[in-house]
Design an enzyme around this catalytic site. Structure first.
Site, PDB file in Angstrom:
ATOM      1  N   TRP A 116     -24.341  -2.987  -1.247  1.00 32.93           N
ATOM      2  CA  TRP A 116     -24.031  -3.065  -2.750  1.00 32.93           C
ATOM      3  C   TRP A 116     -24.782  -4.257  -3.493  1.00 32.93           C
ATOM      4  O   TRP A 116     -25.072  -5.409  -2.740  1.00 32.93           O
ATOM      5  CB  TRP A 116     -22.573  -3.912  -2.909  1.00 32.93           C
ATOM      6  N   ASP A 197     -16.284  -6.918   4.184  1.00 31.53           N
ATOM      7  CA  ASP A 197     -15.971  -6.558   2.945  1.00 31.53           C
ATOM      8  C   ASP A 197     -15.296  -5.245   2.833  1.00 31.53           C
ATOM      9  O   ASP A 197     -15.867  -4.337   3.450  1.00 31.53           O
ATOM     10  CB  ASP A 197     -17.287  -6.502   2.188  1.00 31.53           C
ATOM     11  N   LYS A 233     -10.033  -0.258  -6.027  1.00 31.69           N
ATOM     12  CA  LYS A 233     -10.184   1.161  -5.887  1.00 31.69           C
ATOM     13  C   LYS A 233      -8.865   1.642  -5.405  1.00 31.69           C
ATOM     14  O   LYS A 233      -8.551   2.556  -6.077  1.00 31.69           O
ATOM     15  CB  LYS A 233     -11.343   1.805  -4.927  1.00 31.69           C
TER      16      LYS A 233
END
Lengths: 387, 425
Positions: A116, A197, A233
């Protein structure tokens, strides 16, 4: 990418850049269960807006740890886990990073290549040095497992290793369970410190437990780890900034000291975390019916994404586009690393009004059954009309 | 040693089914327990106390006359309007544009030329703390050799914020213990002696923890001197509206500086004046020479926010922009803020009256001279400990009393306790 997309007047334009879920109609989604809880909160006169403790909502922390580690996790039972509410995944990573920079003897963190876009800055500003380990194999559009093992094997003992718990961003390429086991053994044998993560638990396969398996196997071996969780999300709470940082320690005593030091990182950053989103999450997680409703809606989102993958794959195959496109259905989660290069991407933007990041990453959430054909056409054109 | 090894050994045997876990002792074994936060730790201790007489005058959070936290009506109404009707998409990194616009109007003036000329680079921040932290990080990045001058005393967390941002601190004289007022000559001397172009942290109104503010005249002199010295004034404004009851009046110091042509930095918080404590809503702004600079500054502030939390929380920002953006709700807010401020001002008068009635030998005018949430009582740390241990009254050890924690039900009790402890002082 979104800015350019917004400016485009074309009626067939497609935004495949944004990493936020969209419905079949291309609309953002507030989960029903979240709407219900919000109404509940608003109508409850007993609620107030007082400062949370530095570590956030206690229930939220407890339930978040249970969600990712499993309610029966030995680490939780033994009191070896400290969990603090943070500002979504980013905030959890930053607080964890700053904690390590202050208290951990090895100030290097290894990030997968690619990762990311925000990871390197988060850890650098936290005070750590960033290195990389091989991850994505462009040739196969899959995992460079050999390279990964070699690079982790060469990392100095004690180095911090960032691992995407599931649905790797941006590639969508995850290790298999067998590969995860090899990675775990290597990390433990080299005394490396894993920092997970987890931004997509439940969102990747549709099953919260399945997506948490790699993490749980690391906890099961009794070792220490850090875990950054996000509800952006999987509960659609993007803008509310809800997340948690958990640190699994060797003993309850250590966990308690660690927690006290985490507070010292948080206080000069923002004093205490925002109350709204965490309250919603805690309310959902602790109520049997709300929890079940949530898991259903979550599976709905994951299934739609999986269906988009299948549809896109089928559409590309139907057009006879050269190349192996099976990675579209092998990769998992919100994103697909198509393997398209930046020229091809520019072509698709210019000629087909398809907006995506120049590394060839597309957000499957931005697709619908109606728009899959258009994307397949664009990919076909980009690949066959060689620049 | 032996016990820990054997425990770890047991762990190892238990986990031997999952192979490959070499014995490693904790990476964090040598971590010391951190001291409790001097302010937030007070509330923790208060909550643990079982005494029916306990009083919390520690943390700066408003309480009504029944000692209850308050959610403003204007806020409840705003929430009713937004609940379930908004998507929760990410805000831009710089936060809610509408909230920032309204915040600038509130601080710089409804018709501020600086807003019209787009000269202010501003981002939504995580309340006052977050605004200060982003600014401190900004200061560190673009003026890496600079220091920040902070008043003595100041809010305890200011030290932590600039320290963690890597900016060394210096101090300037502020509080005058003998008079329990402002050490104006000391302050001016220290401003004068600081190297030209230093960074100064100023409390815009209702100084925390002392409640001692410069007068309008004194602010004008401070502004002039800072201008001569070319210092950068950074204002922390956590109590606009809460101090006097009138947000315009509370922004006076800032307006003076703006009139004098300073390019200021400003941290605003809605924690107290809108009761949005736990929502973490604030705004950081930097007044620039022109629009181009403002755009550049804003982009740099965003570069600092992104690796800290990506984008700020939406809920509180929506509340603020709904309230301030609707004339009816804004009027309601102004009324409610005045009610809170008036109650505090009333409590100051009552506390002082009670102490004087009890025949206290000490002077207590400072209670009503000081302004805002806090009163610097003058109690020593030892006296504070006695307040807690003997009377179950909780405050920070610097003698700071949060007036919001006082009400008609407990003010007599607190006055009595203070009198008991100080009468032989």
């Amino acid at each position: 990418v979104t800015l350019a997309y917004n400016k485009d007047p074309s009626p067939v334009k497609l935004n495949l850049g944004v990493g936020a879920y969209r419905t079949e109609e291309g609309k953002p989604l507030v989960l029903n269960v979240v709407r219900r809880v919000e109404q509940q909160l608003v109508n409850d006169p007993a609620r107030n807006k007082e400062y949370l403790p530095i570590t956030g909502v206690a229930d939220f922390n407890k339930l978040s740890a249970q969600l990712i580690f499993g309610a029966d996790s030995p680490a939780i039972r033994e009191g070896r886990v400290t969990t603090v509410q943070c500002l979504s995944g980013t905030g959890s990573l930053r607080v964890g990073g700053e904690f390590l920079a202050k208290h951990y003897h090895q100030r290097t963190i290894y990030l997968p290549k690619p990762t990311w876009g925000n990871h390197p800055k988060v850890f650098t500003l936290a005070g750590l040095t960033v290195q990389t380990y091989r991850y994505y194999a462009p040739a196969t559009r899959g995992l460079d497992f050999q390279g990964l093992i070699e690079d982790l094997g060469a990392a100095p003992s004690g180095s911090v290793i960032l691992l995407h718990a599931c649905a790797h961003n941006p590639t969508g390429v995850d290790p298999t369970p067998e590969q995860w086991e090899e990675i775990r053994k290597l990390i433990r044998s080299k005394a490396l410190l894993p920092f997970f993560d987890s931004a997509y638990q439940g969102f990747a396969s549709g099953s919260l437990d399945k997506d948490a398996q790699p993490v749980r196997s690391f906890v099961a071996d009794g070792g220490e780890l850090l875990m950054a969780q996000s509800y952006a999300k999987n509960m659609g709470l993007y803008g509310e900034r809800v997340g948690a940082l958990s640190i699994v320690c060797k003993s309850a005593d250590v966990a308690s000291k660690v927690e006290s030091q985490l507070k010292l990182v948080i206080r000069p950053m923002y004093s205490n975390p925002p109350i709204h989103g965490a309250t919603i999450v805690a309310t959902v997680l602790k109520d049997r019916d709300l929890f079940n409703e949530w898991t259903n809606e979550l599976k709905g989102m994951a299934d739609r994404i999986i269906s988009m993958r299948q549809q896109l794959f089928d559409a590309i195959r139907a057009r006879g586009t050269p190349g192996d496109w099976s990675h579209i259905i092998k990769q998992i989660g919100m994103f697909t690393f198509t393997g398209l290069n930046s020229e091809q991407v520019s072509f698709m933007t210019k000629e087909y009004h398809i907006y995506m990041t120049s590394d060839g990453r597309i957000s499957m959430a931005g697709l619908s059954s109606k728009t899959v054909p258009h994307l397949a056409d664009a990919i076909h054109a980009a690949v066959t009309k060689a620049v | 040693m032996a016990i820990r090894n054997s425990l770890s050994g047991q762990l190892l045997r238990r986990s031997s089914a999952v192979s490959g876990a070499r014995f490693i002792s904790s990476w964090f074994r040598s971590i010391e327990p951190a001291p409790k936060d001097p302010i937030l730790g007070v509330t923790e201790a208060f909550l643990a106390d079982q005494s029916p007489n306990k009083v919390n005058v520690g943390v700066g959070a408003y309480r009504d006359d029944n000692g209850k936290p308050v959610v403003l009506e204007c806020v409840r109404e705003a929430e009713r309007r937004i609940a379930g009707s908004q998507f929760m998409e990410y805000l831009p990194i710089g936060g809610s544009v509408k909230m920032v616009e309204e915040s600038l109007k509130l601080a710089y003036g409804e018709n501020s030329e600086f807003i019209k000329d787009k000269r202010i680079g501003a981002v939504q921040a995580l309340s006052g703390t977050g605004a200060c932290r982003i600014f401190a990080a900004f200061q560190h990045r673009f003026h890496p050799t600079s220091q920040i001058y902070i008043p003595v005393p100041t809010w305890a967390n200011h030290h932590n914020i600039w320290r963690d941002a890597g900016v060394p601190m210096k101090t300037f004289r502020y509080y005058h213990p003998e008079s329990r007022g402002l050490d104006f000559s000391g302050l001016m001397e220290d401003i004068k002696n600081a190297p030209d172009g230093s960074f100064f942290l100023l409390h815009a109104c209702a100084h925390n923890p002392t409640g001692v503010d410069p007068s309008e005249e004194q602010w004008r002199e401070i502004s002039s001197l800072i201008k001569v010295k070319g210092h950068f004034p950074f204002f922390d404004m956590a109590y606009q509206g809460f101090a006097s009851g009138d947000p315009e009046r509370d922004a006076k110091a800032i307006r003076i500086f703006l009139e004098d042509g300073h390019l200021i930095g400003l941290a605003q918080s809605y924690a107290k004046n809108m009761g949005l404590y736990g929502q973490r809503v604030g705004c950081l702004s930097v007044l620039c020479e022109d629009e181009k600079q403002a755009v550049a500054v804003k982009s740099q502030l965003q570069l600092l926010a992104r690796p800290m939390y990506s984008n700020p929380p939406v809920h509180g920002a929506l509340i603020v922009s709904t309230v301030l953006g609707d004339p009816e709700l804004k009027n309601l807010w102004l009324k409610e803020v005045k009610v809170m401020a008036d109650r505090i001002i009333g409590m100051r008068a009552t506390l002082r009256e009670n102490l004087e009635k009890l025949g206290s030998p000490l002077p207590w005018q400072h209670i009503t001279n000081q302004i805002g949430m806090f009163c610097y009582s003058g109690l020593t740390p030892e006296q504070v400990d006695r307040m807690t241990n003997e009377f179950h009254i909780y405050m920070t050890r610097n003698g700071r009393i949060s007036m919001a924690g006082l009400n008609t039900g407990n003010v007599g009790y607190v006055a009595n306790a203070i009198h008991e402890i100080t009468k032989s002082a």
